[in-house]
Design a protein around this motif. Structure first.
Motif, PDB file in Angstrom:
ATOM      1  N   LEU A 459       0.853  -1.187   0.000  1.00 36.16           N
ATOM      2  CA  LEU A 459       0.000   0.000   0.000  1.00 36.16           C
ATOM      3  C   LEU A 459       0.887   1.235   0.000  1.00 36.16           C
ATOM      4  CD1 LEU A 459      -2.845   1.263   0.234  1.00 36.16           C
ATOM      5  CD2 LEU A 459      -2.612   1.064   2.724  1.00 36.16           C
ATOM      6  N   GLN A 460       0.667   2.113  -0.962  1.00 34.27           N
ATOM      7  CA  GLN A 460       1.531   3.290  -1.109  1.00 34.27           C
ATOM      8  C   GLN A 460       0.697   4.572  -1.142  1.00 34.27           C
ATOM      9  OE1 GLN A 460       3.345   2.199  -4.833  1.00 34.27           O
ATOM     10  NE2 GLN A 460       5.113   1.250  -3.838  1.00 34.27           N
ATOM     11  N   LEU A 461       1.160   5.557  -0.399  1.00 32.98           N
ATOM     12  CA  LEU A 461       0.590   6.902  -0.444  1.00 32.98           C
ATOM     13  C   LEU A 461       1.541   7.770  -1.244  1.00 32.98           C
ATOM     14  CD1 LEU A 461      -1.817   8.589   0.710  1.00 32.98           C
ATOM     15  CD2 LEU A 461      -0.234   9.335   2.513  1.00 32.98           C
ATOM     16  N   ILE A 468       6.637   8.451  -3.657  1.00 29.04           N
ATOM     17  CA  ILE A 468       6.086   7.681  -2.546  1.00 29.04           C
ATOM     18  C   ILE A 468       6.363   8.425  -1.238  1.00 29.04           C
ATOM     19  CG2 ILE A 468       6.170   5.509  -1.273  1.00 29.04           C
ATOM     20  CD1 ILE A 468       6.999   4.133  -3.865  1.00 29.04           C
ATOM     21  N   VAL A 469       5.300   8.827  -0.558  1.00 30.48           N
ATOM     22  CA  VAL A 469       5.414   9.533   0.717  1.00 30.48           C
ATOM     23  C   VAL A 469       5.453   8.539   1.872  1.00 30.48           C
ATOM     24  CG1 VAL A 469       4.305  11.216   2.250  1.00 30.48           C
ATOM     25  CG2 VAL A 469       4.217  11.538  -0.233  1.00 30.48           C
ATOM     26  N   THR A 489      -2.999  17.030  -1.174  1.00 35.14           N
ATOM     27  CA  THR A 489      -3.655  16.149  -2.137  1.00 35.14           C
ATOM     28  C   THR A 489      -2.734  14.981  -2.456  1.00 35.14           C
ATOM     29  OG1 THR A 489      -4.881  18.000  -3.095  1.00 35.14           O
ATOM     30  CG2 THR A 489      -4.704  16.007  -4.415  1.00 35.14           C
ATOM     31  N   TYR A 490      -3.274  13.777  -2.329  1.00 36.93           N
ATOM     32  CA  TYR A 490      -2.479  12.569  -2.486  1.00 36.93           C
ATOM     33  C   TYR A 490      -3.153  11.583  -3.432  1.00 36.93           C
ATOM     34  CZ  TYR A 490       0.129  14.222   1.594  1.00 36.93           C
ATOM     35  OH  TYR A 490       0.899  14.963   2.445  1.00 36.93           O
ATOM     36  N   HIS A 491      -2.388  10.578  -3.847  1.00 38.32           N
ATOM     37  CA  HIS A 491      -2.908   9.434  -4.583  1.00 38.32           C
ATOM     38  C   HIS A 491      -2.657   8.179  -3.750  1.00 38.32           C
ATOM     39  CE1 HIS A 491      -2.204  11.752  -8.615  1.00 38.32           C
ATOM     40  NE2 HIS A 491      -3.214  12.226  -7.924  1.00 38.32           N
ATOM     41  N   LEU A 492      -3.494   7.186  -3.954  1.00 38.38           N
ATOM     42  CA  LEU A 492      -3.360   5.932  -3.232  1.00 38.38           C
ATOM     43  C   LEU A 492      -3.202   4.795  -4.224  1.00 38.38           C
ATOM     44  CD1 LEU A 492      -3.518   4.940  -0.230  1.00 38.38           C
ATOM     45  CD2 LEU A 492      -5.875   4.294  -0.736  1.00 38.38           C
TER      46      LEU A 492
END
Length: 575
Positions: A459-461, A468-469, A489-492
């Motif tokens: 699982l990557q934020l 990759i945070v 604002t992020y992506h998953l």
């Protein structure tokens, strides 16, 4: 008199040339109508014809653009032999080759034929004919997408092809028997297919070679032979890059006092077995170059076992004789990069990268500065290696007491702080600045549930740039909470990690293994958006609903089906 006659002659020639030349008429309303076909030779859907020349006539003057790329002919012919010319309102195609017997041919002109006034392309222009007594009518259709989203929202230069089952070529070696281009949304349809057994591929054809370049172009394959005896639809291809060229050692050589091993491609895993490893023998990797250093041995050699593995799973085991010689060659300078500019909450997380293995760090000249006169000495226990065999990556986890109210901290390393295995020191000071985050500005929690029985998961934020945070490996659960990170604002992204190596793995066509499946968040209100906007101080609950998956990676559908199109739904409950 002769001069006058000559001038008049030249004037007449220029006038005649101007009259004959196709050009855009001056004045009048803008032409917004595409050219319309008036006649075809042979006629569309003719049977029992084997033309040497094809002629198309339109209702206005036309031109041809990118004929070799735009005109798709199926089944495959040698387009290098084919000539296409435009004269006034006619297109003439000379095939210059023999067509197959009892075969339905389709000439799809796409946007190659345009009027000369406003370049309006002829729409939906196809010519179908058969060299036998019937027109084949079977269809193969579906959609193509990318494993990892592309910057360009509109798909272009993507092709789908069918190869006959007994054809010894594939998408990496030759053009297909049947071919179609996708539209901007990734939809495709191959028409007029003869019943039979085929292998199917999709690829990004950026260089117009009608085949995929395995080292630079993304492609996908259908795992099984497809029997086409009826229309096939809803086939999904997911494109990704996969270099399945041979993993091998191209050369070995001594370089100065060191020993180089140059591989054919980038190895993702390197294992060295030798008794001096990490005490006297060290190595560093620079792309496809592995350089070995020995701190004592000179004018002699040692035997070492080297095991390499690449991204597609190919493995190479070999025994090498590493030789180290005396040399007057100037040693490479020690260079350092560090993750300066990073933020932290409690402990400073410093990451130092070196171009050579590090042998020692002088702690007397390494410390944290947090105001003009105050410093914090860095202790040996705070320094570590994530990979015990990689001495080019050094990490520091520096705890700070709560009483420090400063927000900016600088790790200072004076010159000669770092010494590499060749005895070289950093020649200049190295400074890296870190900013302490305010807990009140952070997201309290992002609670993620992934609705799948598949394990393990990665699982990557990600931030909006794709960096990759935060990342977590979920082996026994489908839930995780990301805490204490900046609002924004992020992506998953979720990776179904079939081999459990904690990273995404590409496909391997030779082993009939599909790329590991990847799912992204899609905004329910706008499926073209993957954005998750998260506010400070909030607890966010997100449920990711993936497409149906199987319990085990060796389920028969995992190996033989094209990965299903990514479709995720997110439910957000902001409290």
């Amino acid at each position: 008199m002769k001069l006058l006659i000559r001038i008049l002659s030249i004037s007449i020639i220029i006038l005649l040339y101007a009259c004959a030349k196709q050009s855009t008429p001056m004045g009048g309303d803008k032409d917004e109508n595409p050219p319309m076909i008036q006649s075809m030779k042979p006629a569309n859907e003719s049977i029992n014809v084997k033309p040497e020349t094809i002629e198309l006539e339109f209702n206005e003057y036309i031109k041809i653009e990118n004929a070799n790329k735009q005109i798709i002919v199926t089944p495959r012919i040698n387009k290098d032999e084919m000539t296409v010319t435009a004269l006034k309102n006619r297109v003439v195609i000379k095939l210059n080759q023999e067509l197959e017997d009892s075969t339905t041919y389709v000439f799809n002109f796409q946007k190659s034929i345009k009027d000369i006034t406003e370049s309006n392309p002829a729409e939906n222009l196809k010519l179908v004919f058969s060299t036998g007594n019937e027109i084949d009518s079977l269809k193969f259709s579906g959609k193509v997408s990318y494993t990892f989203p592309q910057k360009d929202k509109f798909m272009k230069d993507v092709l789908v092809g069918l190869y006959q089952k007994n054809d010894t070529t594939d998408v990496l070696s030759a053009s297909p028997y049947y071919l179609a281009a996708t539209d901007s949304a990734g939809n495709f349809e191959i028409t007029n297919i003869k019943a039979g057994e085929y292998r199917a591929y999709a690829w990004h054809d950026s260089n117009n070679s009608l085949k995929a370049e395995e080292k630079s172009e993304a492609y996908a394959f259908y795992g099984d032979t497809i029997t086409i005896d009826k229309d096939i639809k809803d086939i999904n291809f997911i494109l990704s890059k996969a270099d399945i060229s041979e993993l091998k050692i191209n050369r070995t050589s001594t370089v100065g006092e060191n020993f180089d091993v140059v591989t054919s491609k980038y190895p993702t895993v390197i294992t060295v077995e030798q008794e001096d490893l990490n005490t006297k023998l060290f190595y560093r990797q620079n792309e496809k170059n592995i350089r070995f250093y020995h701190t004592e041995l000179r004018n002699d050699s040692i035997q070492a076992k080297l095991t390499l593995r690449d991204s597609v799973g190919f493995k190479l085991d070999t025994l090498l004789y590493l030789s180290f010689e005396e040399s007057d060659r100037k040693k490479e300078k020690l260079e350092t990069t560090v993750n300066s500019g990073s933020n932290f909450l409690k402990n400073i997380k410093a990451e130092y990268s070196f171009n050579k293995p590090i042998a020692d760090i002088n702690l007397d000249s390494l410390y944290v500065k947090y105001d003009s006169a105050s410093i914090l000495r860095i202790e040996r226990d705070w320094i570590y290696l994530k990979d015990s065999s990689n001495y080019t990556q050094v990490f520091m986890d520096i705890p700070l007491v709560d009483t420090l109210t400063n927000t900016t901290f600088t790790i200072f390393a004076a010159d000669s702080t770092f010494r590499d295995v060749e005895g070289m020191y950093n020649e200049k000071k190295v400074e890296a600045t870190y900013k302490k985050l305010n807990p009140e500005t952070l997201v309290t929690s992002l609670d993620v549930t992934i609705e799948t029985d598949f394990r393990p998961l990665v699982l990557q934020l990600l931030d909006k740039s794709g960096k990759i945070v935060k990342e977590v490996f979920l082996e026994n659960t489908n839930k995780h909470s990301f805490v204490d990170f900046e609002a924004g604002t992020y992506h998953l992204r979720v990776i179904l990690d079939e081999n459990g190596n904690k990273r995404w793995d590409p496909s391997n066509m030779f082993q009939n293994r599909q790329a590991e499946r990847v799912y992204y968040y899609k905004n329910p209100a706008d499926i073209t958006s993957m954005d998750i906007t998260i506010k400070a101080g909030w607890v966010n609950e997100i449920t990711v609903i993936t497409s149906p998956t199987k319990e085990k990676a060796d389920d028969e559908n995992v190996e033989t089906e094209i990965t299903e199109e990514i479709e995720t739904e997110i439910e957000v409950d902001d409290n």
